[in-house]
Design an enzyme around this catalytic site. Structure first.
Site, PDB file in Angstrom:
ATOM      1  N   HIS A 191       5.767  -1.044  -9.352  1.00 34.77           N
ATOM      2  CA  HIS A 191       5.106  -0.201  -8.361  1.00 34.77           C
ATOM      3  C   HIS A 191       5.715  -0.504  -7.004  1.00 34.77           C
ATOM      4  O   HIS A 191       6.140  -1.632  -6.732  1.00 34.77           O
ATOM      5  CB  HIS A 191       3.603  -0.510  -8.341  1.00 34.77           C
ATOM      6  CG  HIS A 191       2.838   0.220  -7.285  1.00 34.77           C
ATOM      7  ND1 HIS A 191       2.735   1.579  -7.265  1.00 34.77           N
ATOM      8  CD2 HIS A 191       2.141  -0.236  -6.207  1.00 34.77           C
ATOM      9  CE1 HIS A 191       1.994   1.937  -6.218  1.00 34.77           C
ATOM     10  NE2 HIS A 191       1.626   0.857  -5.561  1.00 34.77           N
ATOM     11  N   CYS A 246       5.506   6.732  -6.330  1.00 32.56           N
ATOM     12  CA  CYS A 246       5.334   5.701  -5.301  1.00 32.56           C
ATOM     13  C   CYS A 246       6.664   5.328  -4.673  1.00 32.56           C
ATOM     14  O   CYS A 246       6.709   4.877  -3.535  1.00 32.56           O
ATOM     15  CB  CYS A 246       4.661   4.465  -5.893  1.00 32.56           C
ATOM     16  SG  CYS A 246       5.634   3.627  -7.149  1.00 32.56           S
TER      17      CYS A 246
END
EC number: 3.4.19.12
Length: 1041
Positions: free
Chosen positions: A856, A454
């Protein structure tokens, strides 16, 4: 009397005389006649009607029959019985064939004459059977039309019950066999009229007995889906479409598209023939049903049928635009077919050669209807040229032909394209099948998480949404290269043109991953971004230095390791300060220059160092919450390499917490302006404790500085930028080694931006090193993100010219040490005239988590171009001068604050996108601003700002000539072919998956996860799907996905 009449009509007497005598015969009908005489008269008149040699005889027969039947009804009832009528229908009349229309006309008139007689009921029962038989014999259009007239007047003759269903089905089949061989207008009009009568009959039956409708429509589909080469159903079936209730579209299309018994070949035939129905002049709603079936097939992902039919029929549909009666329906179908066929330009290019002639023809007739039609057509053409740019040789004649018609806005074009693609069709027709896996409603493509990637996905999406940078990458001619830039171009092209919901960037990931990044492990997106830009810059620079090499042989067009790039760049450092024309793309788009100035407070000697940067790392102001933290990460010591080309991160003053940064390469242009010169990066290191009074840290910009840094007031990015650029005093352990004094001395250090980048990248230093626990902690402080950021850029001028303006704003009652620190030492020969350069927020990369070892990444972004907005911020140099005696500068009342507030109000409704790995959703600037307040562990980390008041001098768009129709440059042929091939493969994959799911639909569970997120849940979250769900914010050990 019958003998007299028979002799009269066959005599040679003048016609007027005959008419007088006939009138006398008609009047004599009132007189009494016996049964035999009546029957003889009925026989004669019937013969005259059915076998009369001329119209006069047939007319006489009708007149006399009606008169005698009216006055002698019982006798006529006895004559016109079941046996007689059955004989007419089955055997005909003498030499007259039973299928002659005259027989139906005679029976029709006979029924009118005995309508009040009891025996008519027997005739109705007889005719119910006989008309069914007649229809099964496939009567010709004229006979079927007469039969329809009879049944419309005498509905009692229409078959009832189950027989009515088969009658309707047979009537549909009969229509399917209609043909008109004549090309004369009169005959064509008569044919259309006959077909209309038959279709109206069916409509009346469907209304009276609704149970007959669905079987009739099934029969229609059976006819048009027939693959029998010897039979071509008539286009006259189109006349039935207008009588089908539009409310039945959903039910019927679902039945057709989900029926496993309907083979693809049959469906293709049916769809092609329905498109042929557009030729039928009087039919209504044909286009509605055709489009509904196209959408239904897209919803169940039968893309092979759609591709075949579109390519086969698109030219026929376009040709129908020439005919006024069918033009509206043809345009509707053409629009849908073109706008939905988005995986390849093939369909559009089939009609391109015919567009100019059509436009010129309709422009010349000058009719209002033609002008309105051309406005709609040109909007469609603009949408297609926008979507498939890169064919100037095909499009330039069209652009010239339609130049006088309005062009839709880019936002409208995008909306039309996004709503029309096959993969954006609603799958409401198959409720138990999963949602169609196509692009989201945003029209943007996600990036598949390849396992803790990510950090890459969020950065790539931010760079892709940097419109000017994307366009420059796509415009590069890199054929034959295998460089990282070529792979980035490939990735950008697929993000822009793929039909997939999300693209897997495997090749680019392997090529761009820093060597020290462990695969499938958490990484720093800022570090990755610096490494990526550095690699791209190095490759291009090497290629520029070795222009004589062929692309396939040059280092810039081959797979090179970081070490190889560094080695080859080592000898090129001296040439890094190049003119604009020699700059690399990375320098042009992201490169700026920062001048660091150190003045020895003992001897007043100075040294300067000019460093090129691609991003600025902004530290947080020191606060009580950070008292126990060291602001210098030992791991970062000496991490800046003077020999490199790229300065990935510009070292900040002492107030910045240390950040582990192994990828800090530099492209630096060093110059010793005076006696002293900085010898190593260590001389720029800062003390852990800051003893300089706060007053000396106030920056010369017109933004409010919080009274208590890190306190109750939320700091803004502007505050952090001010803090970064604020002057500092180097004392204590951080004294400066002055070569002139040959000893450590107190010194004043200032940094000034001397050249601003097109795109300003700001990294917020949120990870600080805790020496007590030996971990990197995350600073979770909320930071306000201004939509407009003003970057102070200082141009060099003489000090004397500026001293007067400074004196206007300085409170000379302040003669303390602080004033000396605000002003340059007296030995300085030059000063800077600052100018505020406005930037607009383009994208924000957000880190969700509590530490750098977990979390994230996702990003917010929007499209901004250099010419999109132009904000003239007319600040005089005086507004950037020293602080007034009140201790702060104008804030909310400043022009920039007013403009920013106005922009925020406008941008609330503009398109912002949330890129969360595979998922892309619409969002708003308000959501960007409030993300940390709503989700405390989701914080802005990397920001991209786009410079305004600038023109794109990097080889601007040729949109005015049609070469860059959608703003993006045309793709190389190799890239376009690769994308088209992959789009076709994707549609085939979707179709196969849909068929497999359909087979399991009965047992499969119906689950659907909407493409978006609930505002009650954070958009950034780790999980197998790369967003949403997972451990939430209570899971401290989340990995970076």
């Amino acid at each position: 009397m019958d003998k007299i009449l028979e002799g009269l009509v066959s005599s040679s007497h003048p016609l007027p005389l005959k008419r007088v005598i006939v009138r006398k015969v008609v009047e004599s009908a009132e007189n009494w006649l016996d049964e035999a005489q009546c029957e003889a008269m009925f026989d004669l008149t019937t013969r005259l009607i059915l076998e009369g040699q001329d119209p006069f005889q047939r007319q006489v027969g009708h007149q006399v029959l009606e008169a005698y039947a009216r006055y002698h009804r019982p006798e006529f009832e006895s004559f016109f019985n079941k046996t007689f009528v059955l004989g007419l229908l089955q055997q005909g009349y003498h030499s007259l064939d039973r299928k002659d229309v005259a027989i139906l006309d005679y029976i029709h008139n006979g029924l009118k004459l005995i309508m009040s007689c009891p025996s008519v009921l027997d005739l109705f029962s007889l005719l119910q059977v006989e008309v069914h038989r007649m229809v099964c014999e496939r009567p010709e259009p004229h006979l079927c039309a007469r039969l329809s007239d009879l049944l419309s007047d005498f509905v009692q003759c229409i078959p009832k019950g189950k027989l009515s269903i088969t009658f309707c089905q047979q009537l549909v089949r009969t229509i399917g066999h209609f043909q008109c061989v004549s090309t004369q207008e009169k005959e064509l009009r008569e044919y259309v009229s006959q077909v209309t009568k038959v279709s109206n009959l069916l409509q009346n039956i469907w209304k009276g007995e609704p149970s007959t409708l669905l079987p009739s429509l099934q029969e229609v589909f059976a006819s048009i889906s027939s693959t029998d080469a010897s039979f071509e159903p008539s286009v006259a079936l189109a006349s039935l479409v207008q009588h089908i209730p539009l409310q039945m579209i959903t039910v019927l299309i679902r039945s057709l598209t989900t029926d496993p018994n309907v083979k693809d070949a049959s469906m293709t035939q049916a769809l092609c023939r329905m498109i042929d129905w557009l030729s039928w002049p009087l039919a209504q709603h044909v286009d509605t049903w055709v489009i509904a079936l196209l959408k239904g097939l897209a919803a169940v992902q039968k893309f092979t049928i759609l591709i075949d039919v579109t390519l086969l029929k698109i030219e026929l549909v376009f040709n129908r635009l020439w005919f006024p009666l069918v033009r509206p329906g043809a345009l509707a179908v053409l629009s849908h077919m073109l706008l939905s066929f988005q995986h390849s330009p093939e369909a559009f290019h089939l009609i391109v050669p015919h567009v100019v002639n059509l436009v010129h023809s309709f422009r010349s007739d000058g009719l209002p209807s033609s002008t309105a039609f051309l406005v709609q057509l040109t909007e469609l053409i603009h949408c297609m040229m926008y979507h498939y740019s890169g064919f100037p040789d095909l499009y330039e004649p069209i652009l010239e032909a339609i130049k006088d018609f309005p062009k839709p806005s880019e936002e409208k074009i995008k909306l039309i394209l996004n709503q029309s693609a096959w993969t954006s069709q609603s799958n409401s027709l198959a409720s138990c099948l999963s949602r169609v896996s196509g692009k989201s409603e945003t029209g943007k493509t996600g990036l598949i998480n390849l396992g803790n990637t990510c950090y890459m996905n969020s950065v790539i999406q931010a760079l892709f949404m940097a419109t000017d940078f994307r366009r420059q990458v796509l415009s590069l001619n890199l054929n034959g290269c295998n460089s990282l830039m070529k792979k980035l171009q490939h990735l950008f092209a697929f993000l822009a043109h793929t039909q997939r919901e999300a693209y897997a960037p495997r090749i680019f990931f392997e090529a761009s991953r820093p060597p020290w990044f462990t695969p499938r492990s958490q990484q720093d997106c800022s570090e990755y971004l610096r490494f990526l830009l550095d690699r791209l810059h190095e490759e291009e620079k090497i290629l520029k230095v070795q222009p004589s090499h062929k692309p396939s042989e040059s280092p810039g067009c081959s797979e090179t390791s970081l070490q190889e790039v560094a080695n080859k760049a080592a000898g090129l450092t001296e040439t890094s300060c190049t003119s604009d024309g020699e700059k690399t793309l990375i320098e042009k788009m992201f490169g700026g220059k920062l001048q660091t100035h150190i003045c020895c407070l003992n001897c007043r000697s100075t040294s300067q160092k000019v460093e090129a940067f691609t991003d600025l790392s902004l530290a947080f102001c020191p606060s009580s919450s950070m008292e126990n933290l060291s602001f210098q990460d030992p791991a970062s010591s000496g991490s800046s390499h003077d020999g490199g080309l790229m300065q990935g991160r510009v070292p900040g003053p002492s107030k910045e917490p240390g950040v582990y940064n192994p990828a800090t390469a530099a492209f630096a242009c060093d110059s010793a302006v005076s006696e002293g010169m900085v010898g190593s990066p260590d001389e720029f290191r800062c003390a852990e404790d800051i003893s300089v009074p706060n007053d000396s840290r106030k920056m010369l910009v017109n933004k409010d500085v919080p009274q208590k840094p890190g306190g109750e007031t939320t700091p803004s990015v502007t505050d952090l930028l001010n803090y970064f650029l604020a002057p500092e005093i180097l004392t204590g352990d951080n004294q400066y080694y002055c070569e002139n004094c040959a000893s450590l001395q107190n010194a004043e250090k200032t940094m000034q931006i001397t050249e601003e980048p097109e795109y300003l990248i700001l990294t917020l230093l949120r990870f600080s090193y805790d020496q007590k626990y030996h971990v990197r902690r995350k600073i979770l402080d909320n930071v306000s993100l201004p939509l407009v950021l003003e970057l102070p850029v200082k141009r060099t001028t003489s000090f004397s010219s500026l001293s007067e303006s400074w004196s206007l704003d300085v409170d000379f009652t302040d003669i303390s040490e602080n004033l000396a620190k605000k002003l340059k030492p007296s030995g300085t020969e030059e000063a800077c005239c600052p100018k505020l350069v406005p930037y607009l927020l383009s994208s924000v990369v957000v880190h969700s988590g509590v530490s750098s070892e977990s979390g994230h990444y996702y990003s917010y972004a929007r499209n901004i171009t250099g010419t999109e907005c132009s904000y003239q911020l007319c600040h005089q140099p005086e507004t950037l001068a020293l602080a007034s005696s009140q201790g702060h500068l104008p804030g909310r009342d400043s022009p920039s604050a007013v403009i920013e507030q106005d922009l925020e109000n406008k941008e609330m409704s503009k398109e912002w996108f949330l890129f969360n790995d595979s998922r892309v959703t619409f969002t708003s600037f308000q959501s960007v601003q409030k993300i940390t307040s709503r989700f405390p562990k989701d914080t802005a980390y990397v920001l991209l700002y786009k410079k305004q008041n600038s023109t794109n001098s990097l080889g601007g768009s040729n949109s005015t000539t049609g070469l860059w129709v959608n703003g993006d440059p045309p793709l190389q042929k190799e890239l376009m072919e690769a994308i088209t091939k992959d789009n076709k493969l994707y549609l085939q994959e979707q179709e196969l998956n849909a068929r497999a799911r359909a087979l399991q639909a009965a047992s499969a569970s119906c689950s659907f996860r909407p493409n978006g997120f609930d505002d009650n849940d954070p958009p950034g979250s780790c999980g197998p799907t790369g967003g949403g769900g997972g451990g939430g914010f209570n899971t401290v050990g989340r990995l970076v996905f």
